[in-house]
Design a protein around this motif. Structure first.
Motif, PDB file in Angstrom:
ATOM      1  N   LEU A  91     -20.444  38.489  87.632  1.00 15.70           N
ATOM      2  CA  LEU A  91     -19.106  38.177  88.126  1.00 15.70           C
ATOM      3  C   LEU A  91     -18.760  39.258  89.143  1.00 15.70           C
ATOM      4  O   LEU A  91     -19.612  40.082  89.453  1.00 15.70           O
ATOM      5  CB  LEU A  91     -18.161  38.064  86.926  1.00 15.70           C
ATOM      6  N   PHE A  92     -17.547  39.266  89.658  1.00 11.08           N
ATOM      7  CA  PHE A  92     -17.317  40.140  90.814  1.00 11.08           C
ATOM      8  C   PHE A  92     -17.121  41.609  90.459  1.00 11.08           C
ATOM      9  O   PHE A  92     -16.505  42.363  91.201  1.00 11.08           O
ATOM     10  CB  PHE A  92     -16.116  39.643  91.608  1.00 11.08           C
ATOM     11  N   ASN A  93     -17.585  42.033  89.296  1.00 14.41           N
ATOM     12  CA  ASN A  93     -17.354  43.416  88.862  1.00 14.41           C
ATOM     13  C   ASN A  93     -18.394  44.341  89.492  1.00 14.41           C
ATOM     14  O   ASN A  93     -19.575  44.180  89.249  1.00 14.41           O
ATOM     15  CB  ASN A  93     -17.468  43.488  87.335  1.00 14.41           C
ATOM     16  N   GLY A 151      -4.554  43.920  89.852  1.00 18.80           N
ATOM     17  CA  GLY A 151      -5.669  43.004  90.058  1.00 18.80           C
ATOM     18  C   GLY A 151      -5.217  41.803  90.851  1.00 18.80           C
ATOM     19  O   GLY A 151      -4.036  41.677  91.201  1.00 18.80           O
ATOM     20  N   GLY A 152      -6.186  40.910  91.102  1.00 21.21           N
ATOM     21  CA  GLY A 152      -5.878  39.697  91.856  1.00 21.21           C
ATOM     22  C   GLY A 152      -4.833  38.855  91.148  1.00 21.21           C
ATOM     23  O   GLY A 152      -4.001  38.209  91.799  1.00 21.21           O
ATOM     24  N   SER A 153      -4.856  38.868  89.831  1.00 18.97           N
ATOM     25  CA  SER A 153      -3.912  38.019  89.095  1.00 18.97           C
ATOM     26  C   SER A 153      -2.482  38.502  89.322  1.00 18.97           C
ATOM     27  O   SER A 153      -1.587  37.696  89.565  1.00 18.97           O
ATOM     28  CB  SER A 153      -4.226  38.039  87.602  1.00 18.97           C
ATOM     29  N   GLU A 154      -2.272  39.807  89.250  1.00 18.23           N
ATOM     30  CA  GLU A 154      -0.914  40.315  89.493  1.00 18.23           C
ATOM     31  C   GLU A 154      -0.482  40.019  90.936  1.00 18.23           C
ATOM     32  O   GLU A 154       0.658  39.629  91.198  1.00 18.23           O
ATOM     33  CB  GLU A 154      -0.839  41.833  89.231  1.00 18.23           C
ATOM     34  N   CYS A 191     -10.287  26.887  92.409  1.00 17.39           N
ATOM     35  CA  CYS A 191      -9.551  28.163  92.485  1.00 17.39           C
ATOM     36  C   CYS A 191      -9.854  29.014  91.251  1.00 17.39           C
ATOM     37  O   CYS A 191     -10.467  28.536  90.294  1.00 17.39           O
ATOM     38  CB  CYS A 191      -8.049  27.890  92.527  1.00 17.39           C
ATOM     39  N   HIS A 192      -9.359  30.256  91.271  1.00 19.00           N
ATOM     40  CA  HIS A 192      -9.460  31.082  90.055  1.00 19.00           C
ATOM     41  C   HIS A 192      -8.402  30.597  89.077  1.00 19.00           C
ATOM     42  O   HIS A 192      -7.210  30.543  89.412  1.00 19.00           O
ATOM     43  CB  HIS A 192      -9.249  32.556  90.376  1.00 19.00           C
ATOM     44  N   ILE A 193      -8.836  30.284  87.889  1.00 13.37           N
ATOM     45  CA  ILE A 193      -7.978  29.539  86.988  1.00 13.37           C
ATOM     46  C   ILE A 193      -6.871  30.388  86.351  1.00 13.37           C
ATOM     47  O   ILE A 193      -5.982  29.863  85.681  1.00 13.37           O
ATOM     48  CB  ILE A 193      -8.858  28.751  85.969  1.00 13.37           C
ATOM     49  N   THR A 248     -14.368  31.395  96.839  1.00 11.95           N
ATOM     50  CA  THR A 248     -14.119  30.897  95.475  1.00 11.95           C
ATOM     51  C   THR A 248     -14.960  31.681  94.471  1.00 11.95           C
ATOM     52  O   THR A 248     -16.046  32.183  94.804  1.00 11.95           O
ATOM     53  CB  THR A 248     -14.426  29.392  95.356  1.00 11.95           C
ATOM     54  N   THR A 249     -14.440  31.741  93.257  1.00 10.91           N
ATOM     55  CA  THR A 249     -15.076  32.561  92.229  1.00 10.91           C
ATOM     56  C   THR A 249     -16.470  32.034  91.905  1.00 10.91           C
ATOM     57  O   THR A 249     -17.413  32.802  91.732  1.00 10.91           O
ATOM     58  CB  THR A 249     -14.194  32.543  90.964  1.00 10.91           C
ATOM     59  N   GLY A 250     -16.581  30.724  91.839  1.00 10.15           N
ATOM     60  CA  GLY A 250     -17.856  30.157  91.413  1.00 10.15           C
ATOM     61  C   GLY A 250     -18.896  30.120  92.508  1.00 10.15           C
ATOM     62  O   GLY A 250     -20.093  30.258  92.234  1.00 10.15           O
ATOM     63  N   ILE A 273      -3.085  33.158 100.803  1.00  9.33           N
ATOM     64  CA  ILE A 273      -4.556  33.106 100.789  1.00  9.33           C
ATOM     65  C   ILE A 273      -5.055  34.057  99.713  1.00  9.33           C
ATOM     66  O   ILE A 273      -4.809  35.267  99.755  1.00  9.33           O
ATOM     67  CB  ILE A 273      -5.148  33.447 102.168  1.00  9.33           C
ATOM     68  N   ASP A 274      -5.727  33.467  98.730  1.00 13.08           N
ATOM     69  CA  ASP A 274      -6.323  34.268  97.666  1.00 13.08           C
ATOM     70  C   ASP A 274      -7.717  34.680  98.132  1.00 13.08           C
ATOM     71  O   ASP A 274      -8.678  33.930  98.010  1.00 13.08           O
ATOM     72  CB  ASP A 274      -6.384  33.448  96.370  1.00 13.08           C
ATOM     73  N   ALA A 275      -7.752  35.871  98.710  1.00 14.00           N
ATOM     74  CA  ALA A 275      -9.030  36.400  99.217  1.00 14.00           C
ATOM     75  C   ALA A 275      -9.466  37.545  98.307  1.00 14.00           C
ATOM     76  O   ALA A 275      -9.963  38.573  98.772  1.00 14.00           O
ATOM     77  CB  ALA A 275      -8.844  36.881 100.656  1.00 14.00           C
ATOM     78  N   ILE A 302      -6.137  40.703  98.114  1.00 13.03           N
ATOM     79  CA  ILE A 302      -7.507  41.223  98.215  1.00 13.03           C
ATOM     80  C   ILE A 302      -7.716  42.193  97.058  1.00 13.03           C
ATOM     81  O   ILE A 302      -6.881  43.062  96.809  1.00 13.03           O
ATOM     82  CB  ILE A 302      -7.771  41.975  99.540  1.00 13.03           C
ATOM     83  N   ASP A 303      -8.806  42.033  96.354  1.00 11.01           N
ATOM     84  CA  ASP A 303      -9.143  42.973  95.286  1.00 11.01           C
ATOM     85  C   ASP A 303     -10.103  44.025  95.832  1.00 11.01           C
ATOM     86  O   ASP A 303     -11.253  43.700  96.146  1.00 11.01           O
ATOM     87  CB  ASP A 303      -9.878  42.247  94.144  1.00 11.01           C
ATOM     88  N   ALA A 304      -9.630  45.269  95.932  1.00 12.38           N
ATOM     89  CA  ALA A 304     -10.572  46.325  96.330  1.00 12.38           C
ATOM     90  C   ALA A 304     -11.588  46.553  95.215  1.00 12.38           C
ATOM     91  O   ALA A 304     -12.687  47.051  95.465  1.00 12.38           O
ATOM     92  CB  ALA A 304      -9.817  47.609  96.635  1.00 12.38           C
ATOM     93  N   HIS A 305     -11.212  46.166  93.983  1.00 10.46           N
ATOM     94  CA  HIS A 305     -12.129  46.404  92.867  1.00 10.46           C
ATOM     95  C   HIS A 305     -13.178  45.293  92.702  1.00 10.46           C
ATOM     96  O   HIS A 305     -13.814  45.191  91.667  1.00 10.46           O
ATOM     97  CB  HIS A 305     -11.374  46.660  91.550  1.00 10.46           C
ATOM     98  N   LYS A 306     -13.319  44.496  93.741  1.00 12.00           N
ATOM     99  CA  LYS A 306     -14.428  43.539  93.740  1.00 12.00           C
ATOM    100  C   LYS A 306     -15.460  44.046  94.755  1.00 12.00           C
ATOM    101  O   LYS A 306     -16.170  45.000  94.491  1.00 12.00           O
ATOM    102  CB  LYS A 306     -13.909  42.123  94.012  1.00 12.00           C
ATOM    103  N   TRP A 307     -15.478  43.427  95.920  1.00 10.49           N
ATOM    104  CA  TRP A 307     -16.584  43.714  96.852  1.00 10.49           C
ATOM    105  C   TRP A 307     -16.434  45.058  97.579  1.00 10.49           C
ATOM    106  O   TRP A 307     -17.376  45.559  98.176  1.00 10.49           O
ATOM    107  CB  TRP A 307     -16.683  42.568  97.841  1.00 10.49           C
TER     108      TRP A 307
HETATM  109  C1  LIG Z   1     -10.647  34.152  93.863  1.00 10.08           C
HETATM  110  C2  LIG Z   1     -10.111  35.003  92.746  1.00 10.08           C
HETATM  111  N1  LIG Z   1      -8.793  35.162  92.594  1.00 10.08           N
HETATM  112  C3  LIG Z   1      -8.258  35.913  91.612  1.00 10.08           C
HETATM  113  C4  LIG Z   1      -9.061  36.551  90.717  1.00 10.08           C
HETATM  114  C5  LIG Z   1      -8.439  37.363  89.615  1.00 10.08           C
HETATM  115  O1  LIG Z   1      -8.515  38.700  89.957  1.00 10.08           O
HETATM  116  P1  LIG Z   1      -8.408  39.875  88.856  1.00 10.08           P
HETATM  117  O2  LIG Z   1      -9.523  39.626  87.908  1.00 10.08           O
HETATM  118  O3  LIG Z   1      -8.549  41.098  89.675  1.00 10.08           O
HETATM  119  O4  LIG Z   1      -7.069  39.748  88.231  1.00 10.08           O
HETATM  120  C6  LIG Z   1     -10.453  36.436  90.817  1.00 10.08           C
HETATM  121  C7  LIG Z   1     -11.345  37.114  89.862  1.00 10.08           C
HETATM  122  O5  LIG Z   1     -12.544  36.963  89.889  1.00 10.08           O
HETATM  123  C8  LIG Z   1     -10.985  35.631  91.845  1.00 10.08           C
HETATM  124  O6  LIG Z   1     -12.318  35.463  91.979  1.00 10.08           O
END
Ligand SMILES: Cc1ncc(COP(=O)(O)O)c(C=O)c1O
Length: 469
Positions: A91-93, A151-154, A191-193, A248-250, A273-275, A302-307
């Protein structure tokens, strides 16, 4: 007067004792990293034994910190999926970059309170500087502003709150009662669920989320988006936001950003835009054009804690409508050291007490420059390209047409069912990949997440993927 008791030495050791433990810890962590990189990717611990061991921690008798640290590192080596292992294609960790790890140490020592610029003028300004630099990279304009989130969710939650606030001036006071009908917002079914949880949390309800069909290639279908909006309006619902996913996550697919922007504008909806992951491509001059259209967003995640590989808990929320953040998250108290509505993070974001998260990206970016961060992102794409080439030669089929660092593949028939194959690979401990569903088919998802993956790791993955039972 009686003297005060001494500080509790177990919690606040003397300077010399502290220095000694810190030096030892730094060395031990570096040695642990080498072991993690060479070892199994999966947990090896016997959890029943661990639970029994934990029962011994009744917190009655104090224990020496050094023993505890040694024990913790050992259990971490045995007890998690190892993101720092270069054969984690999961996953994106990320395997975290070193400047971000240094940032955590510094933030831990000072423990600045980033709720307000009154108590933390330097950290607040530094975070604003990084946000503006990323906003500029996304061509969002000089007015764009935002904050770091956990995180991206917040960050995506913040987007929904902004969209609701923009759509109905009464939302702040009356919540969803300010709307003439049930609220709706739109994103693709890939999308990310976490969006469902976000809808729940924001009080609009999970049914507010319309999952729009994809085009057969994992991207949101703009015609289906238009149809869904029209249908909802005809049924008395109130559309408020279109969310395009950039990566996309998948499958690492990028929704048609311009087409979604056109629809959002035409329908007078907030465009987010969820990037979270794919936004990292902004760092690379070569890959940045893939995100064309991002500059039309009202807000981005944008999640700096991903890529960008910072340590966990480091996302960016950026918007060109800073006044909406201030409107949505304002508060008034007499105890805070400052209350500048456009500046103080507690007046512009969901959090109150806040960690110095932005230092992680500041140090990584300042140390590597855009050029270095971009090269790291491009390297991920190259890793996936190398895997793809090898697998295609061995009869695998590529399912997703992504230019980013996620590969969805189908094995040749003789390797059997995807889920069983993934279970085999993971159980081997030699590499980590995930099963996922792409356009209705089970696929093996392989993602480059570790900046130190080498050709030997690529070959090891390809080899374990092709082993027959
Ligand atoms: C496209 C996308 N949006 C949102 C999220 C959620 O981000 P976070 O896990 O940092 O809350 C993810 C997590 O993989 C994601 O891939």
């Amino acid at each position: 007067m009686d003297p005060l008791p001494d500080p509790i030495a177990a919690l606040f050791p003397s300077a010399s004792e502290r220095g000694r433990v810190e030096d030892w810890l730094s060395g031990d962590l570096s040695r642990a990293l080498l072991r993690i990189q060479a070892g199994p990717v999966i947990p090896t611990i016997d959890m029943a034994a661990f639970r029994a061991e934990l029962r011994g921690y009744d917190f009655d008798a104090p224990r020496p910190l050094e023993d505890l640290l040694r024990w913790t590192i050992e259990r971490m080596e045995q007890g998690i999926v190892q993101m720092a292992n270069p054969r984690y294609f999961g996953l994106f960790n990320p395997g975290p970059n070193f400047p971000a790890q240094c940032a955590d140490r510094i933030a831990s020592l000072f423990n600045p309170q980033l709720a307000s610029s009154g108590s933390s003028p330097v950290p607040v300004e530094l975070e604003r500087h990084v946000i503006r630099a990323v906003a500029r990279r996304a061509s969002l304009g000089e007015e764009a502003t935002g904050h770091f989130a956990t995180g991206g969710s917040e960050s995506n939650y913040t987007a929904l709150i902004c969209a609701l606030t923009a759509a109905a001036p009464g939302f702040a006071g009356d919540g969803v009662r300010a709307f003439a009908g049930p609220v709706r917002f739109y994103t693709s079914r890939d999308c990310h669920i976490a969006w469902l949880k976000i809808a729940h949390q924001a009080g609009v309800g999970r049914n507010a989320l319309r999952l729009v069909d994809t085009d057969g290639g994992g991207r949101m279908d703009p015609r289906a988006l238009l149809r869904a909006i029209a249908e909802d309006r005809a049924n008395g619902a109130v559309p408020v936001m279109v969310v395009a996913t950039a990566g996309t996550t998948g499958a690492g697919m990028i929704d048609p950003l311009h087409a979604c922007a056109d629809i959002a504008r035409q329908e007078h909806l907030w465009y987010h835009i969820d990037a979270a992951w794919g936004g990292a491509a902004l760092a690379s001059n070569k890959l940045r054009p893939l995100l064309a259209g991002i500059e039309r967003a009202d807000s981005i995640t944008i999640d700096a804690h991903k890529w960008w590989a910072t340590t966990m808990g480091c996302a960016l929320f950026i918007t060109r409508h800073g006044h909406l953040l201030s409107e949505a998250f304002h508060a008034s108290t007499s105890f805070m050291p400052s209350s500048v509505s456009a500046v103080d993070p507690y007046l512009n974001s969901a959090q109150w007490s806040r960690r110095f998260m932005g230092l992680r990206l500041f140090l990584a970016l300042a140390c590597a420059g855009w050029q270095g961060l971009g090269a790291h992102v491009e390297r991920g794409v190259e890793v996936v390209e190398q895997i793809k080439e090898r697998l295609v030669r061995l009869g695998w089929t590529v399912a997703n047409d992504s230019s980013l660092a996620v590969l969805d593949v189908l094995p040749p028939a003789e390797l059997g069912d995807v889920r069983a194959l993934v279970r085999r690979v993971v159980a081997s401990g030699r590499a980590w990949v995930a099963p996922t569903l792409f356009e209705g088919r089970d696929v093996v998802r392989i993602c480059a997440t570790n900046g130190q993956t080498g050709i030997g790791d690529v070959d090891a993955l390809v080899s374990v993927l092709n082993e027959r039972v």
